[in-house]
Design an enzyme around this catalytic site. Structure first.
Site, PDB file in Angstrom:
ATOM      1  N   GLY A   1      28.516 -29.486 -16.691  1.00  0.00           N
ATOM      2  CA  GLY A   1      28.431 -28.732 -17.941  1.00  0.00           C
ATOM      3  C   GLY A   1      27.012 -28.242 -18.196  1.00  0.00           C
TER       4      GLY A   1
ATOM      5  N   GLY B   1      24.950 -25.049 -23.879  1.00  0.00           N
ATOM      6  CA  GLY B   1      24.710 -26.077 -24.909  1.00  0.00           C
ATOM      7  C   GLY B   1      23.642 -27.097 -24.564  1.00  0.00           C
TER       8      GLY B   1
ATOM      9  N   ARG C   1      33.245 -24.879 -14.927  1.00  0.00           N
ATOM     10  CA  ARG C   1      34.314 -24.033 -14.393  1.00  0.00           C
ATOM     11  C   ARG C   1      33.895 -22.580 -14.209  1.00  0.00           C
ATOM     12  NH1 ARG C   1      38.279 -25.752 -19.082  1.00  0.00           N
ATOM     13  NH2 ARG C   1      36.264 -25.432 -20.085  1.00  0.00           N
TER      14      ARG C   1
ATOM     15  N   ASP D   1      35.957 -27.886 -11.213  1.00  0.00           N
ATOM     16  CA  ASP D   1      36.552 -28.568 -12.369  1.00  0.00           C
ATOM     17  C   ASP D   1      36.326 -30.070 -12.199  1.00  0.00           C
ATOM     18  OD1 ASP D   1      38.351 -29.736 -14.266  1.00  0.00           O
ATOM     19  OD2 ASP D   1      39.485 -27.859 -14.300  1.00  0.00           O
TER      20      ASP D   1
ATOM     21  N   TYR E   1      30.990 -42.033 -32.075  1.00  0.00           N
ATOM     22  CA  TYR E   1      32.332 -42.588 -32.312  1.00  0.00           C
ATOM     23  C   TYR E   1      32.920 -43.230 -31.049  1.00  0.00           C
ATOM     24  CZ  TYR E   1      33.900 -37.797 -30.928  1.00  0.00           C
ATOM     25  OH  TYR E   1      34.116 -36.611 -30.285  1.00  0.00           O
TER      26      TYR E   1
ATOM     27  N   PRO F   1      24.595 -38.781 -28.981  1.00  0.00           N
ATOM     28  CA  PRO F   1      24.012 -37.875 -29.968  1.00  0.00           C
ATOM     29  C   PRO F   1      24.858 -37.768 -31.232  1.00  0.00           C
ATOM     30  CG  PRO F   1      24.443 -36.766 -27.835  1.00  0.00           C
ATOM     31  CD  PRO F   1      25.202 -38.060 -27.856  1.00  0.00           C
TER      32      PRO F   1
HETATM   33  C1  HXC Z   1      45.501 -28.902 -30.382  1.00  0.00           C
HETATM   34  C2  HXC Z   1      45.138 -27.953 -28.296  1.00  0.00           C
HETATM   35  C3  HXC Z   1      43.997 -27.265 -28.798  1.00  0.00           C
HETATM   36  C4  HXC Z   1      43.649 -27.462 -30.186  1.00  0.00           C
HETATM   37  C5  HXC Z   1      44.244 -26.758 -26.707  1.00  0.00           C
HETATM   38  N1  HXC Z   1      45.243 -27.608 -27.002  1.00  0.00           N
HETATM   39  N2  HXC Z   1      43.459 -26.541 -27.776  1.00  0.00           N
HETATM   40  N3  HXC Z   1      45.887 -28.756 -29.067  1.00  0.00           N
HETATM   41  N4  HXC Z   1      44.419 -28.288 -30.917  1.00  0.00           N
HETATM   42  N5  HXC Z   1      42.575 -26.859 -30.731  1.00  0.00           N
HETATM   43  C6  HXC Z   1      46.297 -28.076 -26.098  1.00  0.00           C
HETATM   44  C7  HXC Z   1      47.063 -26.929 -25.461  1.00  0.00           C
HETATM   45  O1  HXC Z   1      48.098 -26.458 -26.301  1.00  0.00           O
HETATM   46  C8  HXC Z   1      47.635 -27.585 -24.203  1.00  0.00           C
HETATM   47  O2  HXC Z   1      48.746 -28.380 -24.468  1.00  0.00           O
HETATM   48  C9  HXC Z   1      46.509 -28.564 -23.809  1.00  0.00           C
HETATM   49  O3  HXC Z   1      45.716 -28.767 -24.985  1.00  0.00           O
HETATM   50  C10 HXC Z   1      45.635 -28.005 -22.708  1.00  0.00           C
HETATM   51  O4  HXC Z   1      45.207 -26.713 -23.126  1.00  0.00           O
HETATM   52  P1  HXC Z   1      44.480 -25.706 -22.130  1.00  0.00           P
HETATM   53  O5  HXC Z   1      43.979 -24.544 -22.894  1.00  0.00           O
HETATM   54  O6  HXC Z   1      45.326 -25.477 -20.909  1.00  0.00           O
HETATM   55  O7  HXC Z   1      43.281 -26.659 -21.717  1.00  0.00           O
HETATM   56  P2  HXC Z   1      42.107 -26.537 -20.764  1.00  0.00           P
HETATM   57  O8  HXC Z   1      41.960 -25.248 -20.049  1.00  0.00           O
HETATM   58  O9  HXC Z   1      42.201 -27.771 -20.002  1.00  0.00           O
HETATM   59  O10 HXC Z   1      40.870 -26.519 -21.826  1.00  0.00           O
HETATM   60  C11 HXC Z   1      40.306 -27.656 -22.340  1.00  0.00           C
HETATM   61  C12 HXC Z   1      40.055 -27.622 -23.835  1.00  0.00           C
HETATM   62  C13 HXC Z   1      39.090 -26.479 -24.251  1.00  0.00           C
HETATM   63  C14 HXC Z   1      39.475 -28.975 -24.197  1.00  0.00           C
HETATM   64  C15 HXC Z   1      41.362 -27.400 -24.558  1.00  0.00           C
HETATM   65  O11 HXC Z   1      38.784 -26.575 -25.629  1.00  0.00           O
HETATM   66  C16 HXC Z   1      37.818 -26.461 -23.492  1.00  0.00           C
HETATM   67  O12 HXC Z   1      37.764 -25.903 -22.390  1.00  0.00           O
HETATM   68  N6  HXC Z   1      36.726 -27.061 -24.002  1.00  0.00           N
HETATM   69  C17 HXC Z   1      35.449 -27.167 -23.289  1.00  0.00           C
HETATM   70  C18 HXC Z   1      34.263 -27.125 -24.171  1.00  0.00           C
HETATM   71  C19 HXC Z   1      34.293 -28.043 -25.377  1.00  0.00           C
HETATM   72  O13 HXC Z   1      35.340 -28.458 -25.852  1.00  0.00           O
HETATM   73  N7  HXC Z   1      33.096 -28.343 -25.878  1.00  0.00           N
HETATM   74  C20 HXC Z   1      32.907 -29.159 -27.025  1.00  0.00           C
HETATM   75  C21 HXC Z   1      32.411 -30.478 -26.636  1.00  0.00           C
HETATM   76  S1  HXC Z   1      31.778 -31.168 -28.118  1.00  0.00           S
HETATM   77  P3  HXC Z   1      50.276 -27.870 -24.172  1.00  0.00           P
HETATM   78  O14 HXC Z   1      51.109 -29.033 -24.531  1.00  0.00           O
HETATM   79  O15 HXC Z   1      50.457 -26.666 -25.063  1.00  0.00           O
HETATM   80  O16 HXC Z   1      50.312 -27.527 -22.710  1.00  0.00           O
HETATM   81  C22 HXC Z   1      31.936 -32.789 -28.247  1.00  0.00           C
HETATM   82  C23 HXC Z   1      31.097 -33.272 -29.405  1.00  0.00           C
HETATM   83  C24 HXC Z   1      31.589 -34.327 -30.233  1.00  0.00           C
HETATM   84  O17 HXC Z   1      32.583 -33.447 -27.505  1.00  0.00           O
HETATM   85  C25 HXC Z   1      30.681 -34.699 -31.420  1.00  0.00           C
HETATM   86  C26 HXC Z   1      30.273 -33.585 -32.335  1.00  0.00           C
HETATM   87  C27 HXC Z   1      29.472 -34.029 -33.523  1.00  0.00           C
HETATM   88  P1  NAP Z   2      29.488 -27.276 -24.665  1.00  0.00           P
HETATM   89  O1  NAP Z   2      28.379 -26.263 -24.611  1.00  0.00           O
HETATM   90  O2  NAP Z   2      30.855 -26.801 -24.956  1.00  0.00           O
HETATM   91  O3  NAP Z   2      29.463 -28.064 -23.292  1.00  0.00           O
HETATM   92  C1  NAP Z   2      30.587 -28.470 -22.585  1.00  0.00           C
HETATM   93  C2  NAP Z   2      30.393 -28.085 -21.127  1.00  0.00           C
HETATM   94  O4  NAP Z   2      31.401 -28.716 -20.343  1.00  0.00           O
HETATM   95  C3  NAP Z   2      30.505 -26.576 -20.889  1.00  0.00           C
HETATM   96  O5  NAP Z   2      29.394 -26.146 -20.131  1.00  0.00           O
HETATM   97  C4  NAP Z   2      31.790 -26.416 -20.082  1.00  0.00           C
HETATM   98  O6  NAP Z   2      31.646 -25.345 -19.143  1.00  0.00           O
HETATM   99  C5  NAP Z   2      31.871 -27.784 -19.379  1.00  0.00           C
HETATM  100  N1  NAP Z   2      33.252 -28.136 -19.046  1.00  0.00           N
HETATM  101  C6  NAP Z   2      34.313 -28.235 -19.897  1.00  0.00           C
HETATM  102  N2  NAP Z   2      35.426 -28.541 -19.230  1.00  0.00           N
HETATM  103  C7  NAP Z   2      35.061 -28.667 -17.923  1.00  0.00           C
HETATM  104  C8  NAP Z   2      35.778 -28.966 -16.735  1.00  0.00           C
HETATM  105  N3  NAP Z   2      37.089 -29.217 -16.757  1.00  0.00           N
HETATM  106  N4  NAP Z   2      35.080 -29.003 -15.562  1.00  0.00           N
HETATM  107  C9  NAP Z   2      33.758 -28.738 -15.522  1.00  0.00           C
HETATM  108  N5  NAP Z   2      33.033 -28.464 -16.609  1.00  0.00           N
HETATM  109  C10 NAP Z   2      33.685 -28.411 -17.796  1.00  0.00           C
HETATM  110  O7  NAP Z   2      29.180 -28.406 -25.745  1.00  0.00           O
HETATM  111  P2  NAP Z   2      27.887 -29.301 -26.060  1.00  0.00           P
HETATM  112  O8  NAP Z   2      27.836 -29.455 -27.519  1.00  0.00           O
HETATM  113  O9  NAP Z   2      26.692 -28.807 -25.331  1.00  0.00           O
HETATM  114  O10 NAP Z   2      28.323 -30.717 -25.450  1.00  0.00           O
HETATM  115  C11 NAP Z   2      27.634 -31.326 -24.363  1.00  0.00           C
HETATM  116  C12 NAP Z   2      27.875 -32.825 -24.376  1.00  0.00           C
HETATM  117  O11 NAP Z   2      27.316 -33.391 -25.551  1.00  0.00           O
HETATM  118  C13 NAP Z   2      29.342 -33.236 -24.360  1.00  0.00           C
HETATM  119  O12 NAP Z   2      29.501 -34.394 -23.562  1.00  0.00           O
HETATM  120  C14 NAP Z   2      29.618 -33.557 -25.807  1.00  0.00           C
HETATM  121  O13 NAP Z   2      30.680 -34.442 -25.970  1.00  0.00           O
HETATM  122  C15 NAP Z   2      28.297 -34.194 -26.177  1.00  0.00           C
HETATM  123  N6  NAP Z   2      28.025 -34.251 -27.603  1.00  0.00           N
HETATM  124  C16 NAP Z   2      27.717 -33.112 -28.272  1.00  0.00           C
HETATM  125  C17 NAP Z   2      27.411 -33.196 -29.614  1.00  0.00           C
HETATM  126  C18 NAP Z   2      26.992 -31.997 -30.405  1.00  0.00           C
HETATM  127  O14 NAP Z   2      26.785 -32.120 -31.605  1.00  0.00           O
HETATM  128  N7  NAP Z   2      26.854 -30.832 -29.816  1.00  0.00           N
HETATM  129  C19 NAP Z   2      27.463 -34.439 -30.264  1.00  0.00           C
HETATM  130  C20 NAP Z   2      27.808 -35.567 -29.552  1.00  0.00           C
HETATM  131  C21 NAP Z   2      28.072 -35.464 -28.210  1.00  0.00           C
HETATM  132  P3  NAP Z   2      32.890 -24.452 -18.614  1.00  0.00           P
HETATM  133  O15 NAP Z   2      33.627 -24.003 -19.806  1.00  0.00           O
HETATM  134  O16 NAP Z   2      32.212 -23.376 -17.823  1.00  0.00           O
HETATM  135  O17 NAP Z   2      33.692 -25.346 -17.719  1.00  0.00           O
END
Ligand code: HXC
Ligand code: NAP
Length: 292
Positions: A24, A28, A49, A75, A157, A199
């Site tokens: 990743g 971010g 990805r 992935d 969490y 974080p």
């Molecule tokens: C409910 C959802 C959903 C949503 C997708 N799904 N989004 N369900 N609410 N918002 C469901 C879909 O309907 C599907 O189920 C299944 O999840 C898989 O969806 P895909 O789109 O095929 O998933 P995929 O390509 O694997 O994408 C993964 C993803 C997407 C997690 C859904 O959001 C993603 O690529 N995220 C990457 C970046 C990210 O999330 N960054 C944030 C990290 S922050 P069905 O049953 O319909 O097949 C973090 C910080 C925490 O962790 C702390 C902050 C303070």
């Molecule tokens: P982000 O920019 O969305 O980072 C997530 C990264 O994961 C993206 O670069 C995404 O790239 C990659 N990723 C997602 N699915 C993947 C897969 N299947 N295979 C390979 N790569 C994948 O979010 P961020 O806020 O910087 O988060 C970074 C980390 O910090 C995460 O572990 C998150 O849980 C943690 N964190 C963030 C916060 C916050 O406040 N931001 C707080 C607590 C913890 P692609 O889409 O190109 O795959």
């Protein structure tokens, strides 16, 4: 002059000679820490990805620091992709010294609205993705007798749990359990260190757009319940991560370092909400106690 915490902390060249693989790393927080690792002399491997996002980040970093960044898409859920990324990194640099498990997927939702596949998707990225990289690289380090280290990005969490992000909470707590377990097992047997950072809120497009969409950003501004009254700055997290992946932290193993301005403790303390009691109210309470 900017605040101290927005400045780089480690001395020049602190990461020279190291090859650091960051999942990743194209966006971010991953991108921010990569920029700093590279500034400190590390060679980088970034993976996620989207190849075009990785290529843009790699070019930007190399232009700024002059140090090499290898961008390889894959992935984290797919073990064959993971082995291919690691092999390509070894072919290019001959070594990988540090793994940063940073890739994540998350969304906010009432849990009863989630499909089994939604759960599976987040557990697959966060828990299995971190397991896959740690296992594949760990096996190589053990075979080569290389004392590598792993840093995983979890959340606060991971130990408290949290409603509305339950798949992520389950997965992050699993990553924390892996970190502590292997810090003991692989630390003792092979000299491999594993640590984590937890974080609090650090604004990024990936997290903010997904977790605080629309006007939720204003309604639930996390800064309102953080004792230091602000969100995190990327550089202060990068400073902590750079320390933990450097040899300066050689005696730190199995630790999770929280960097959240006191947010989770603020939510946990039974009486912390008494911040809302005004000075006048405290005066009244004191007067009542004194029987006035
Ligand atoms: C409910 C959802 C959903 C949503 C997708 N799904 N989004 N369900 N609410 N918002 C469901 C879909 O309907 C599907 O189920 C299944 O999840 C898989 O969806 P895909 O789109 O095929 O998933 P995929 O390509 O694997 O994408 C993964 C993803 C997407 C997690 C859904 O959001 C993603 O690529 N995220 C990457 C970046 C990210 O999330 N960054 C944030 C990290 S922050 P069905 O049953 O319909 O097949 C973090 C910080 C925490 O962790 C702390 C902050 C303070
Ligand atoms: P982000 O920019 O969305 O980072 C997530 C990264 O994961 C993206 O670069 C995404 O790239 C990659 N990723 C997602 N699915 C993947 C897969 N299947 N295979 C390979 N790569 C994948 O979010 P961020 O806020 O910087 O988060 C970074 C980390 O910090 C995460 O572990 C998150 O849980 C943690 N964190 C963030 C916060 C916050 O406040 N931001 C707080 C607590 C913890 P692609 O889409 O190109 O795959």
């Amino acid at each position: 002059m900017s605040n101290t915490y927005t400045q780089g902390m480690l001395r020049d060249g602190a990461l020279e000679g190291k090859v650091i693989l960051v999942t990743g790393g194209g966006t971010g927080l991953g991108k921010s820490m990569c920029q700093y690792f590279s500034e400190l002399g590390a060679k980088l491997v970034i993976t996620s990805r989207r190849q075009e996002v990785l290529d843009a980040t790699a070019a930007e970093i190399t232009e700024a620091t002059g140090n090499e960044v290898l961008a390889i898409s894959g992935d984290v859920r797919n073990y064959e992709d993971v082995e291919r990324v690691i092999q390509t990194a070894y072919d290019k640099f001959g070594q990988v010294d540090v793994l940063v498990n940073n890739a994540a997927g998350n969304f906010v939702s009432p849990t009863e609205r989630l499909s089994a596949n939604a759960f599976n998707s987040v557990i697959g990225i966060v828990l299995m993705g971190s397991v896959n990289y740690t296992l594949a690289l760990g096996k190589r380090w053990i075979a080569d007798k290389h004392k590598g280290s792993v840093l995983s990005v979890v959340t606060t969490y991971a130990w408290t749990g949290s409603g509305y992000v339950v798949p992520s909470a389950c997965a992050k707590s699993g990553v924390l359990a892996m970190t502590r377990s292997l810090a003991a097992e692989w630390g003792h047997k092979y000299g491999i260190r594993l640590n984590a950072v937890a974080p609090g809120p650090f604004p990024t497009k990936g997290a903010w757009d997904r977790l605080l969409p629309g006007d939720l950003k204003e309604k639930f501004d996390p800064a309102n319940r953080i004792p230091v009254k602000r969100n995190g700055e990327h550089q202060e997290l990068s400073n902590l991560c750079a320390y933990l992946v450097s040899d300066f932290s050689a005696y730190v193993n199995g630790e999770v370092v929280t960097i959240d301005g006191g947010e989770w403790l603020f939510g946990a303390g039974q009486f912390t909400g008494f911040s809302a009691v005004t000075d006048e109210m405290w005066d009244m309470l004191a007067a009542m106690r004194a029987g006035k």
